[in-house]
Each structure stands twice: as structure tokens, then as C-alpha cells.
Write an enzyme that holds these catalytic residues in place. Structure first.
Site, PDB file in Angstrom:
ATOM      1  N   ASP A 210      11.212   4.642  -3.449  1.00 16.22           N
ATOM      2  CA  ASP A 210       9.952   4.751  -2.713  1.00 16.22           C
ATOM      3  C   ASP A 210       8.835   4.411  -3.690  1.00 16.22           C
ATOM      4  O   ASP A 210       8.386   5.262  -4.456  1.00 16.22           O
ATOM      5  CB  ASP A 210       9.780   6.171  -2.168  1.00 16.22           C
ATOM      6  CG  ASP A 210       8.463   6.343  -1.429  1.00 16.22           C
ATOM      7  OD1 ASP A 210       8.035   5.398  -0.729  1.00 16.22           O
ATOM      8  OD2 ASP A 210       7.851   7.429  -1.550  1.00 16.22           O
TER       9      ASP A 210
ATOM     10  N   GLU B   6      11.611   0.911   0.141  1.00 13.05           N
ATOM     11  CA  GLU B   6      10.701   0.997   1.286  1.00 13.05           C
ATOM     12  C   GLU B   6       9.680  -0.124   1.198  1.00 13.05           C
ATOM     13  O   GLU B   6       9.103  -0.390   0.144  1.00 13.05           O
ATOM     14  CB  GLU B   6      10.006   2.358   1.318  1.00 13.05           C
ATOM     15  CG  GLU B   6       9.220   2.540   2.607  1.00 13.05           C
ATOM     16  CD  GLU B   6       8.789   3.969   2.836  1.00 13.05           C
ATOM     17  OE1 GLU B   6       7.648   4.149   3.275  1.00 13.05           O
ATOM     18  OE2 GLU B   6       9.583   4.895   2.592  1.00 13.05           O
TER      19      GLU B   6
ATOM     20  N   ASP C 159       8.338  12.535  -2.653  1.00 10.69           N
ATOM     21  CA  ASP C 159       8.657  11.187  -3.145  1.00 10.69           C
ATOM     22  C   ASP C 159      10.162  10.981  -3.257  1.00 10.69           C
ATOM     23  O   ASP C 159      10.688   9.946  -2.856  1.00 10.69           O
ATOM     24  CB  ASP C 159       7.971  10.947  -4.497  1.00 10.69           C
ATOM     25  CG  ASP C 159       6.452  11.001  -4.370  1.00 10.69           C
ATOM     26  OD1 ASP C 159       5.901  10.141  -3.662  1.00 10.69           O
ATOM     27  OD2 ASP C 159       5.843  11.913  -4.959  1.00 10.69           O
TER      28      ASP C 159
END
Length: 179
Positions: free
Chosen positions: A15, A74, A146
Site C-alpha cells: 500500500d 494498490e 497501512d
């Protein structure tokens, strides 16, 4: 009669963020998912090139330590602030370069795809994602936001979501692959 040994596939979810990049590793064996590790790569305040190098080196270190076979990242979203979007895109580029420099395949997923895969609802709140990651991986505690997003990305990949660019030049409609 010989038995067929099935080997787990290790997936690294990332991420990206310029200040904090979450990472999460899972092993997939058939439909079973097992938590391996998670955490964050943090950059110090300072010049952009140095921060991007920290991300690149951090991803390489995670890969060297945990030896994943696939990486799921992502996809960046468009912010209201164009400068923030640009910086996030650069962080994402450093993270992807870290993975491809280790000769790993990279699949990209939108936040909508990740949330749909993990929670069943594409507009789920961060807390819902954290809760489902905890449940799906049978964790004692909820991972930080996160790390949870990175683990969710890895879970999305394991669930067979079709990454952006996974089928270059093709598109899907009603489950069929179109050329």
C-alpha cells in the site's frame, strides 16, 4: 501411489505512500490463506529523491527477507490536490520498481477492487477492511491501517481478482475474456 505435494504461493501486498508504505505477506495454499508478516516502510522528512530511495530499498529488503513469488500493489487514486497525487504516484513508482528489480510479477488493484474482494463492498470504511483482514487471516489483533491495506491487497490477489494490466490488451465482460 505417489502423493502430489502442493506448495504455497507467497504474495506480497503493498500500500504505497510517501511517508508510510504498508506491506503485508500471506501464503496461499488453494483457498487457504495464512498470515506471514506485515509492517511499514517509513521515510524521514527530507528531499524527495532520498525518500524514494528509502521506499525502493525497503521493498527490496522485504522481498529479500520474505521471498514472495508475486506482488500486489494498490493503484493510486486521484486526490483533490494534484501535488499530493503526483507525490503518491512517485512513491508508487518507487515501490513497483523495487519489486520488478527483483524480477517479481506485479499486479495492480484499485481500492474499489481490494475492498470488494475483502469486505464484499467497494466503498467499505478502513475499519471494516481492518476487521475483515483480521478475520480472514485469523489474527489475534487488528493490524494497523497501512499494514491492513497491504494485507487486503495481497488477499485480493489471492482471491483471483483481475489486476489492472494483468491481461494487457484484453477486457472482461460477463466473465468472458475479450480480445
Amino acid at each position: 501411489m505417489g502423493s502430489t505435494a502442493t506448495v504455497a504461493t507467497r504474495i506480497l501486498g503493498l500500500d504505497p505512500g510517501l511517508r508510510i508504505t504498508g506491506f503485508g505477506l500471506i501464503d496461499q495454499l488453494g483457498s487457504q490463506l495464512r498470515y506471514v508478516a506485515s509492517g511499514c516502510i517509513r521515510t524521514a522528512d527530507g528531499e524527495l529523491p532520498g525518500r524514494l530511495k528509502t521506499l525502493l530499498d525497503g521493498v527490496r529488503e522485504v522481498i529479500a527477507t520474505w521471498q514472495p513469488e508475486a506482488v500486489a500493489v494498490e493503484k493510486v487514486f486521484v486526490n483533490v490536490n494534484p501535488q499530493s497525487t503526483l507525490l503518491l504516484g512517485q512513491a508508487r513508482g518507487a515501490v513497483i520498481c523495487g519489486a520488478v528489480s527483483c524480477d517479481l510479477p506485479v499486479s495492480e488493484y484499485t481500492a474499489l477492487q481490494v475492498k470488494q474482494s475483502v469486505v464484499g463492498y467497494g466503498k467499505a470504511a478502513k475499519e471494516q477492511v481492518q476487521h475483515m483482514v483480521q478475520r480472514l487471516l485469523a489474527l489475534d489483533a487488528s493490524p494497523g491501517p497501512d499494514a491492513a491495506d497491504a494485507l487486503a491487497c495481497a488477499i485480493c490477489h489471492a482471491h483471483g481478482a483481475h489486476g489492472l494490466g494483468a491481461h494487457t490488451g484484453t477486457r472482461r465482460r460477463a466473465g468472458r475474456l475479450l480480445g
